[in-house]
Design a protein around this motif. Structure first.
Motif, short mmCIF file in Angstrom:
data_model
loop_
_atom_site.label_atom_id
_atom_site.label_comp_id
_atom_site.label_asym_id
_atom_site.label_seq_id
_atom_site.Cartn_x
_atom_site.Cartn_y
_atom_site.Cartn_z
N TYR A 76 0.86 -1.11 -0.20
CA TYR A 76 0.14 -0.21 0.01
C TYR A 76 0.92 1.24 -0.07
O TYR A 76 1.95 1.48 0.47
CB TYR A 76 -0.83 0.05 1.24
N ASP A 77 0.46 2.32 -0.67
CA ASP A 77 1.06 3.64 -0.81
C ASP A 77 1.42 3.96 0.68
O ASP A 77 0.31 4.17 1.44
CB ASP A 77 0.40 4.52 -1.48
N HIS A 78 2.49 4.60 0.94
CA HIS A 78 2.83 4.95 2.48
C HIS A 78 2.22 6.27 2.96
O HIS A 78 2.03 6.24 3.91
CB HIS A 78 4.47 5.24 2.32
N TRP A 79 1.59 7.02 2.10
CA TRP A 79 0.86 8.08 2.23
C TRP A 79 -0.79 7.82 2.70
O TRP A 79 -1.44 8.44 3.16
CB TRP A 79 0.94 9.33 1.21
N GLU A 80 -1.01 6.69 2.42
CA GLU A 80 -2.26 6.18 2.63
C GLU A 80 -2.43 5.14 3.76
O GLU A 80 -1.38 4.59 4.17
CB GLU A 80 -3.04 5.36 1.49
N PRO A 81 -3.64 5.25 4.74
CA PRO A 81 -3.43 4.50 5.77
C PRO A 81 -3.58 3.01 5.18
O PRO A 81 -4.25 2.61 4.44
CB PRO A 81 -4.81 4.91 6.71
N ALA A 82 -2.88 2.06 6.15
CA ALA A 82 -2.95 0.55 5.95
C ALA A 82 -4.30 0.15 6.14
O ALA A 82 -4.94 0.72 7.27
CB ALA A 82 -1.88 -0.19 6.64
N PRO A 83 -4.89 -0.69 5.37
CA PRO A 83 -6.39 -1.27 5.52
C PRO A 83 -6.23 -2.19 7.20
O PRO A 83 -5.15 -2.97 7.48
CB PRO A 83 -6.65 -2.24 4.54
N PRO A 84 -7.29 -2.12 7.77
CA PRO A 84 -7.22 -2.80 9.11
C PRO A 84 -6.95 -4.32 8.91
O PRO A 84 -6.50 -4.91 9.64
CB PRO A 84 -8.65 -2.41 9.52
N SER A 85 -7.44 -4.75 7.67
CA SER A 85 -7.31 -6.34 7.44
C SER A 85 -5.76 -6.79 7.13
O SER A 85 -5.53 -7.98 7.09
CB SER A 85 -8.30 -6.70 6.27
N ASP A 86 -5.07 -5.49 6.95
CA ASP A 86 -3.58 -6.08 6.46
C ASP A 86 -2.58 -4.86 6.93
O ASP A 86 -1.73 -4.37 6.13
CB ASP A 86 -3.63 -6.20 5.00
N PRO A 117 2.47 -10.09 11.99
CA PRO A 117 1.44 -10.36 10.65
C PRO A 117 2.76 -9.86 9.50
O PRO A 117 2.12 -10.21 8.22
CB PRO A 117 0.57 -9.36 10.76
N THR A 118 4.00 -9.50 9.67
CA THR A 118 4.68 -9.48 8.54
C THR A 118 4.92 -10.54 7.76
O THR A 118 4.99 -10.37 6.79
CB THR A 118 6.07 -8.88 9.06
N GLN A 119 5.21 -11.72 8.23
CA GLN A 119 5.35 -12.82 7.63
C GLN A 119 3.98 -13.46 8.19
O GLN A 119 3.50 -13.78 9.18
CB GLN A 119 6.44 -13.66 8.24
N ASN A 120 3.32 -14.00 7.27
CA ASN A 120 1.74 -14.56 7.30
C ASN A 120 1.57 -15.57 6.13
O ASN A 120 2.65 -15.88 5.33
CB ASN A 120 0.84 -13.30 7.39
N SER A 121 0.43 -16.13 6.09
CA SER A 121 0.29 -17.19 5.38
C SER A 121 0.27 -16.89 3.93
O SER A 121 0.31 -17.74 2.96
CB SER A 121 -1.16 -17.56 5.51
N ASP A 122 0.15 -15.38 3.54
CA ASP A 122 0.43 -14.98 2.09
C ASP A 122 1.81 -14.76 1.59
O ASP A 122 2.19 -14.27 0.68
CB ASP A 122 -0.31 -13.83 2.17
N THR A 123 2.87 -14.76 2.67
CA THR A 123 4.12 -14.52 2.42
C THR A 123 4.62 -15.47 1.61
O THR A 123 4.66 -16.63 2.15
CB THR A 123 5.01 -14.32 3.64
N THR A 124 5.30 -15.26 0.45
CA THR A 124 5.87 -16.34 -0.42
C THR A 124 7.12 -16.49 -0.22
O THR A 124 7.70 -17.32 -0.25
CB THR A 124 5.73 -16.06 -2.17
N TYR A 125 8.09 -15.34 -0.10
CA TYR A 125 9.64 -15.43 0.20
C TYR A 125 10.00 -14.25 0.97
O TYR A 125 9.42 -13.26 1.07
CB TYR A 125 10.25 -15.88 -0.93
N THR A 126 10.83 -14.09 1.93
CA THR A 126 11.67 -13.26 2.10
C THR A 126 13.20 -12.97 1.84
O THR A 126 13.67 -13.95 1.67
CB THR A 126 11.62 -13.49 3.84
N THR A 127 13.38 -11.70 1.36
CA THR A 127 14.71 -11.63 0.93
C THR A 127 15.34 -10.43 1.55
O THR A 127 14.90 -9.44 1.90
CB THR A 127 14.50 -11.17 -0.71
#
Length: 150
Positions: A76-86, A117-127
């Motif tokens: 999400y764009d840094h100037w917009e609030p993050a959605p509560p769901s993510d 929640p940084t690493q969650n079920s949708d995280t594919t990989y971390t670099t």
């Protein structure tokens, strides 16, 4: 086109300033976030892109950078609030602040990137990448990717 552009930029040996300008101006096939860091202190930025050019560039040294010594980018764009769901952005920022700049290294950064929640079920990989190249120690930079088995 985007992958080819990024690969060529990385292997061309351009400076951080030149790479940042290329990231801001080169036509890309799709909107994206490009996160850049150079080998020197204070060389880091997030470039928010549309296809033809940058919409915004947030540098680690910008007065608008709410984190001061680090940058965080999610979907999400840094100037917009993050959605509560993510809201991985605020959780990641809190974990980075708790870590502090004096304890920052690739292992501790990977730990932050592995906390929910940084690493969650949708995280594919971390670099993790560190561009601290030294002519005396050409292998001093760090690059590794860890595939998540979610």
């Amino acid at each position: 086109i985007s992958g080819y552009f990024l690969r060529n930029m990385l292997i061309s040996g351009v400076s951080y300033t030149e790479a940042l300008e290329l990231a801001q101006t080169t036509h890309l096939i799709t909107p994206s976030y490009l996160i850049l860091a150079g080998p020197h202190a204070h060389e880091a930025a997030i470039v928010t892109r549309e296809r033809d050019s940058a919409v915004d560039t947030l540098s680690i040294t910008d007065a608008q950078n709410p984190y001061k010594w680090f940058l965080v980018q999610t979907n999400y764009d840094h100037w917009e609030p993050a959605p509560p769901s993510d809201d991985r952005r605020d959780a990641t920022a809190a974990n980075m602040r708790a870590l502090g700049p004096g304890r920052m290294d690739p292992r501790s950064l990977f730990s932050v990137m592995s906390i929910w929640p940084t690493q969650n079920s949708d995280t594919t990989y971390t670099t993790i990448m560190a561009s601290s190249f030294s002519a005396r120690d050409p292998l001093s930079g760090v690059y590794f990717s860890y595939t998540r088995n979610n």
